[in-house]
Design a protein around this motif. Structure first.
Motif, PDB file in Angstrom:
ATOM      1  N   ALA A 298       0.876  -1.167   0.000  1.00  0.00           N
ATOM      2  CA  ALA A 298       0.000   0.000   0.000  1.00  0.00           C
ATOM      3  C   ALA A 298       0.913   1.216   0.000  1.00  0.00           C
ATOM      4  O   ALA A 298       1.677   1.430   0.942  1.00  0.00           O
ATOM      5  N   TRP A 299       0.841   1.989  -1.057  1.00  0.00           N
ATOM      6  CA  TRP A 299       1.835   3.050  -1.254  1.00  0.00           C
ATOM      7  C   TRP A 299       1.171   4.371  -1.604  1.00  0.00           C
ATOM      8  O   TRP A 299       0.176   4.412  -2.326  1.00  0.00           O
ATOM      9  N   LYS A 300       1.698   5.435  -1.054  1.00  0.00           N
ATOM     10  CA  LYS A 300       1.367   6.784  -1.471  1.00  0.00           C
ATOM     11  C   LYS A 300       2.665   7.564  -1.595  1.00  0.00           C
ATOM     12  O   LYS A 300       3.566   7.406  -0.762  1.00  0.00           O
ATOM     13  N   PRO A 301       2.800   8.412  -2.602  1.00  0.00           N
ATOM     14  CA  PRO A 301       4.026   9.197  -2.746  1.00  0.00           C
ATOM     15  C   PRO A 301       4.153  10.218  -1.628  1.00  0.00           C
ATOM     16  O   PRO A 301       3.161  10.565  -0.966  1.00  0.00           O
ATOM     17  N   PRO A 302       5.361  10.712  -1.369  1.00  0.00           N
ATOM     18  CA  PRO A 302       5.542  11.717  -0.313  1.00  0.00           C
ATOM     19  C   PRO A 302       4.870  13.032  -0.673  1.00  0.00           C
ATOM     20  O   PRO A 302       4.800  13.407  -1.842  1.00  0.00           O
TER      21      PRO A 302
END
Length: 374
Positions: A298-302
């Motif tokens: 589960a990823w979100k960019p900074p």
């Protein structure tokens, strides 16, 4: 001198940073070569570099460098700036100058380990966690609840390492006012400022006459080899105490590094635009990688900076995944245990990812192939 605990990040890097083939957890933006930096120099910068004598420098930093640093703020003059050998020296000395054994400090988590272990070696410390369920939101109410009559300092880091979080402007201003109203020093680590995907927060020193803003050439500028950092503070008495403390550590900075830092700051708009461009180019590559494995990540960019803290959902756990990945495929990540805190619970299923270096494609391909073979 108090005995500090093992610095988990640096111990891990000592083992793997220069051994692993692919460094996907770098905390700094793409490094410039000296030749690239010198090409950006104006006539004054080239003259300073070519005529440089390798003698001692001023403890507070080269006057021209402090003037250039002051220009990165709205309400700071050169006399409000003190240079250090990187950010770590500044953190170490600031905590020892600002805190006494009877004091209380508040530190946000997750964080760069020194932000909590150094205060913990001096006084009582309470941690307040960013909210992972809300994109690592800043919880000013939680900070206010833990304040005591003896609270001397609140330490924060935005854009945050390792999460890449940037708080809402209203919450940030609320925190600044809370500290000022209570007579508490706000220590603001701003080393990733300039790499935000949206507007930058106002810097703490510009908002409060008692706040300290920390910055460095290492992270957003991509020049960690210079080992030049600084604290900006409009309370001159604090800077005087910090200067006296520096007499017992580095005394002064490297003369070549100060000139190169001056050149870099004079070209800061070009360098930061370059580094933001690298991050922007990389983010679709990471999007595409994680899209291959929706059941594993589960990823979100900074929101800011060039590091972030994705989740690993695999049954083997993030510690095993990171260990086997670097040992078998040579791809280096930082597992959640590196960011474990003594102060608060911290998520155990995260890993730090760096998105500020050029050319991550081969590393992502190796990571992808490794995952598919498991």
């Amino acid at each position: 001198m108090p005995v500090l605990p093992e610095f988990k990040l640096e111990t891990y890097f000592s083992r793997w940073e220069f051994k692993a083939r692919y460094h996907l957890t770098a905390s700094d933006a793409e490094t410039l070569a000296v030749s690239e930096l010198l090409e950006m120099a104006d006539e004054d910068g080239r003259r300073r570099w070519e005529s440089l004598a390798l003698g001692y420098t001023e403890t507070r930093g080269l006057p021209a460098l402090r003037e250039e640093i002051a220009g990165t703020y709205e309400g700071v003059v050169p006399e409000d700036v003190l240079c250090f050998a990187g950010a770590e020296e500044a953190i170490y000395l600031a905590m020892h100058v600002l805190l006494d054994p009877g004091d209380h400090a508040v530190v946000l988590t997750p964080n760069y380990q020194a932000a909590e272990t150094i205060p913990l070696s001096i006084c009582e410390v309470t941690g307040v966690a960013l909210r992972p369920e809300d994109d690592w939101a800043l919880d000013v109410d939680a900070i206010e609840r833990v304040l005591r009559p003896t609270t001397r300092l609140v330490s924060v880091n935005f854009p945050n390492n390792p999460t890449g979080a940037v708080p809402e402007s209203a919450e940030w201003l609320r925190l600044v006012r809370l500290c000022e109203d209570r007579g508490i020093i706000l220590f603001s680590d701003e080393v990733y400022r300039g790499l935000e995907t949206g507007p930058s927060l106002p810097q703490a020193v510009d908002l409060s006459p008692t706040a300290l803003s920390l910055n460095v050439m290492s992270k957003a500028y991509g020049l960690p080899g210079l080992r030049i950092g600084w604290i900006a503070c409009r309370d001159r008495s604090v800077l005087e105490r910090l200067e006296r403390a520096k007499h017992y550590t580095t005394i002064c900075n490297s003369a070549p590094s100060e000139i190169l830092a001056l050149i870099g700051l004079q070209a800061r708009d070009r360098i930061l635009e370059r580094n933001r461009g690298i991050v922007a180019t990389n983010l679709p590559l990471f999007d595409a990688f994680f899209a291959q494995f929706p059941d594993l990540f589960a990823w979100k960019p900074p929101q800011g900076g060039c590091v972030c803290f994705p989740r690993y959902l695999g049954a083997d756990g993030v510690e095993t995944m990171c260990a086997e990945l670097v040992e078998q495929a040579g791809v280096l990540l930082l597992p959640a245990s590196i960011y474990g805190s003594e102060l608060t619970a911290t998520p155990a299923d995260r890993f730090r990812l760096g998105v500020g270096r050029r050319g991550p494609e081969e590393a992502l391909d190796q990571w992808s192939a490794w995952l598919k073979k498991r």
